[in-house]
Design an enzyme around this catalytic site. Structure first.
Site, short mmCIF file in Angstrom:
data_model
loop_
_atom_site.label_atom_id
_atom_site.label_comp_id
_atom_site.label_asym_id
_atom_site.label_seq_id
_atom_site.Cartn_x
_atom_site.Cartn_y
_atom_site.Cartn_z
N ASP A 35 -69.45 -52.11 -1.74
CA ASP A 35 -70.76 -51.47 -1.70
C ASP A 35 -71.24 -51.41 -0.25
OD1 ASP A 35 -73.44 -50.81 -1.88
OD2 ASP A 35 -73.93 -52.40 -3.32
N ASN A 80 -78.50 -35.50 0.87
CA ASN A 80 -78.60 -34.06 0.62
C ASN A 80 -79.63 -33.50 1.60
OD1 ASN A 80 -81.33 -34.00 -0.67
ND2 ASN A 80 -80.27 -35.27 -2.19
N ASP A 139 -76.40 -42.48 -1.95
CA ASP A 139 -77.76 -42.19 -1.45
C ASP A 139 -78.79 -43.02 -2.22
OD1 ASP A 139 -79.77 -40.92 -0.06
OD2 ASP A 139 -79.59 -38.99 -1.08
N SER A 164 -69.01 -36.61 0.22
CA SER A 164 -68.76 -35.40 -0.62
C SER A 164 -67.80 -35.61 -1.79
CB SER A 164 -68.24 -34.21 0.22
OG SER A 164 -69.29 -33.60 0.92
N THR A 165 -67.22 -36.81 -1.93
CA THR A 165 -66.18 -36.96 -2.97
C THR A 165 -66.73 -37.42 -4.32
OG1 THR A 165 -65.63 -39.28 -2.47
CG2 THR A 165 -64.48 -37.56 -1.20
N1 AR6 Z 1 -71.19 -47.89 -1.57
C1 AR6 Z 1 -70.16 -47.15 -1.11
N2 AR6 Z 1 -69.76 -46.00 -1.69
C2 AR6 Z 1 -70.43 -45.60 -2.79
C3 AR6 Z 1 -71.52 -46.31 -3.33
C4 AR6 Z 1 -71.91 -47.51 -2.67
N3 AR6 Z 1 -72.93 -48.26 -3.09
N4 AR6 Z 1 -71.96 -45.63 -4.43
C5 AR6 Z 1 -71.18 -44.54 -4.57
N5 AR6 Z 1 -70.25 -44.51 -3.60
P1 AR6 Z 1 -71.85 -39.48 -3.80
P2 AR6 Z 1 -71.62 -36.88 -2.44
C6 AR6 Z 1 -69.19 -43.53 -3.33
O1 AR6 Z 1 -71.89 -38.83 -5.13
O2 AR6 Z 1 -70.43 -36.51 -3.25
C7 AR6 Z 1 -76.49 -37.77 -4.03
O3 AR6 Z 1 -77.30 -37.49 -5.14
C8 AR6 Z 1 -68.71 -42.67 -4.47
O4 AR6 Z 1 -67.75 -43.34 -5.26
O5 AR6 Z 1 -72.75 -40.61 -3.53
O6 AR6 Z 1 -71.58 -36.64 -0.95
C9 AR6 Z 1 -77.07 -37.17 -2.75
O7 AR6 Z 1 -78.48 -37.21 -2.74
C10 AR6 Z 1 -68.09 -41.49 -3.73
O8 AR6 Z 1 -66.73 -41.78 -3.38
O9 AR6 Z 1 -72.08 -38.42 -2.60
C11 AR6 Z 1 -76.54 -35.77 -2.80
O10 AR6 Z 1 -77.35 -34.94 -3.60
C12 AR6 Z 1 -68.89 -41.42 -2.42
O11 AR6 Z 1 -69.69 -42.60 -2.39
C13 AR6 Z 1 -75.18 -35.92 -3.44
O12 AR6 Z 1 -75.24 -37.11 -4.21
C14 AR6 Z 1 -69.78 -40.22 -2.32
O13 AR6 Z 1 -70.33 -39.92 -3.60
C15 AR6 Z 1 -74.10 -36.10 -2.41
O14 AR6 Z 1 -72.84 -36.10 -3.05
#
Ligand code: AR6
Length: 177
Positions: A13, A27, A37, A124-125
């Site tokens: 985390d 975002n 986020d 973004s993943t």
């Molecule tokens: N620590 C590290 N990595 C994490 C954590 C954490 N606590 N939680 C999730 N991940 P995402 P995006 C990973 O969806 O695709 C939001 O609503 C997760 O497994 O958080 O860039 C924003 O406001 C994945 O591999 O971000 C935007 O609207 C990575 O973080 C949108 O999501 C990114 O997943 C951005 O989407």
């Protein structure tokens, strides 16, 4: 490939990391959301959103591929660098370059703020559905290229939350890292 030893890999985390800066996959609104986020705003408290609102008042949010910086609030990290990854749209909408820009612009901002240690999530993943293997290659190559031109940043941690990303980064960086 041989990547610099300043790049390290961890699973877990990002909100727990005691580094100078953690990067948020935000975002354009900068007002928070789900995924990493949501976790960062929850753990860091309202100071982060207060700073985001000041940035919104000044420049109206953050464009895809760009980055802004706020306090870390209650987090162990001093700063949060918020960057906006591209939504995956099939690959012909400049997604690769926009994702690379996230890493470059976050690192540039880090340098400006004298950051020496920084952690990136897998931008973004998640909700944005960028293919994980393609994103990992871009992330590692972009950061490695940047570090070749910069000596101030001593440590870059790729922190993977899910097993699939962890495995992809292990394969790219080599198991010893
Ligand atoms: N620590 C590290 N990595 C994490 C954590 C954490 N606590 N939680 C999730 N991940 P995402 P995006 C990973 O969806 O695709 C939001 O609503 C997760 O497994 O958080 O860039 C924003 O406001 C994945 O591999 O971000 C935007 O609207 C990575 O973080 C949108 O999501 C990114 O997943 C951005 O989407």
């Amino acid at each position: 490939m041989n990547f610099t030893s300043r790049i390290q890999l961890q699973q877990g985390d990002i909100t727990k990391l005691k580094v100078d800066a953690i990067v948020n996959a935000a975002n354009s609104s900068l007002l928070g959301g789900g995924g990493v986020d949501g976790a960062i705003h929850r753990a860091g408290g309202s100071q982060i959103l207060d700073d985001c609102r000041k940035i919104i008042a000044r420049q109206g949010g953050c464009k895809t591929g760009e980055a802004v910086i706020t306090t870390g609030g209650k987090l162990p990290a001093k700063y949060v660098i918020h960057t906006v990854g591209p939504v995956w749209n099939g690959g012909n909408k400049n997604e690769d370059q926009l994702l690379a820009n996230c890493y470059i612009n976050s690192l540039k901002l880090a340098v400006e703020y004298n950051v020496e240690s920084i952690a990136f999530p897998n931008i973004s993943t998640g909700i944005y559905h960028f293919p994980k293997d393609r994103a990992a290659e871009i992330a590692v190559k972009t950061v490695d290229d940047f570090l070749k031109t910069n000596q101030q940043i001593k440590q870059v941690i790729f922190i993977c939350f899910d097993d699939e990303n962890l495995q992809l980064y292990k394969d790219l960086l080599g198991n010893g890292s």
